[in-house]
Scaffold this active site. Sequence first.
Site, PDB file in Angstrom:
ATOM      1  N   TYR A  53       0.836  -1.198   0.000  1.00 24.52           N
ATOM      2  CA  TYR A  53       0.000   0.000   0.000  1.00 24.52           C
ATOM      3  C   TYR A  53       0.873   1.252   0.000  1.00 24.52           C
ATOM      4  CZ  TYR A  53      -4.176   2.797   0.849  1.00 24.52           C
ATOM      5  OH  TYR A  53      -5.201   3.698   0.720  1.00 24.52           O
ATOM      6  N   ASN A 124     -14.896   3.560   1.602  1.00 24.13           N
ATOM      7  CA  ASN A 124     -15.487   3.242   0.299  1.00 24.13           C
ATOM      8  C   ASN A 124     -16.580   4.210  -0.152  1.00 24.13           C
ATOM      9  OD1 ASN A 124     -13.804   1.026  -0.204  1.00 24.13           O
ATOM     10  ND2 ASN A 124     -15.114  -0.349   0.954  1.00 24.13           N
ATOM     11  N   MET A 240      -6.440  -3.971  -9.412  1.00 34.42           N
ATOM     12  CA  MET A 240      -6.831  -5.322  -9.030  1.00 34.42           C
ATOM     13  C   MET A 240      -6.188  -6.389  -9.901  1.00 34.42           C
ATOM     14  SD  MET A 240     -10.871  -4.694  -8.169  1.00 34.42           S
ATOM     15  CE  MET A 240     -11.171  -6.433  -7.861  1.00 34.42           C
ATOM     16  N   PHE A 262      -7.042   8.741  -8.335  1.00 35.53           N
ATOM     17  CA  PHE A 262      -7.701   9.211  -7.113  1.00 35.53           C
ATOM     18  C   PHE A 262      -7.279   8.331  -5.944  1.00 35.53           C
ATOM     19  CE2 PHE A 262     -11.039   9.115  -3.880  1.00 35.53           C
ATOM     20  CZ  PHE A 262     -11.147  10.469  -3.614  1.00 35.53           C
TER      21      PHE A 262
END
Length: 326
Positions: A53, A124, A240, A262
């Site tokens: 990350y 989310n 992904m 983003f």
Amino acid sequence: MLKAEYQQRGPVPQDVISAVPLQLPALGATQARVKVLASPINPSDVLTLTGQYGMLPPLPAIGGNEGVGEVTELGSEVTHLKVGQTVLLPVGSGTWVSQLQAEAKQLIPLPAGDAKQLAMMTINPPTALLMLNEFVDLQPGDWVIQNAANSAVGGYLIQLAKIKGLKTVNVVRRDSAVAAVEAQGADVVLVDGPDLPKRVAQATGKAAIKLGIDAVGGAATDHLAASLTQGGVLVNYGMMSGEPCQVSPASFVFRDVTLKGFWLAQWFQKASQAEQMKVFGELTGLIASGKLVSRIHACYPLEQIKDAVAAAAAGEREGKILVTPH
């Protein structure tokens, strides 16, 4: 009391995290103690465990970045909260725990509602809302196309678009995901492939699609770009597929398509408190009233954190994995 702690990162996320005993210090005068009710496992949490990350906490660390809890004890100087109140936990506070302590000013009181749905509010839903709002001036009746439409962000985007009067083309990677996406109110659901732009044009009556949302990368990015109208904007927020975004020069050169990125963490750094409160005020009302919901695949206690992380990291789920300590 337990906490889900990891002391190293590795390629198999469930192997590095364990449920271990938790001891909290004495409660400070300006603090509150909170019993954690629910905390989701997001893709960013899995990537944090593997070290992939964009922002990594120092080790050792406790997993979890969002959630809701119930106030159980207040410091002597805290006056704006009440014992028994449901609160939104601070972002990045290590929420996979039985209980946590935080400065009371960091805890946001929540209206009555489904704690599991409210627990998923911080990451989310604002990601979906901001991608709809920040890049293109969309009007009711306009079309938006997205891939990973069966993800949590994808589900929120479908619902928010419908509330705003927008129409959505929703792209998934497998036939088995189509029905669940349709059930969330999607206008069009298509399985990805090289001929996606042709099928999008057929399904929408050759509508001019101004905004695309990409969470997959690789060739899937190019499929969305080729589906956009002249001057369209494509926003990427994930990878992904594990592959870099691919876009044909034809989209850039002949149709002036723009590819942007983003990341919610950067938005938090730049947005004013008033801007943040506006976004979360809108989302809180929608979620508490049941107008904005996310599918939940399964809930796990802290004792089963390894199983929970493994389930979150696996594919072909129909909903979010939640940690529910109690």
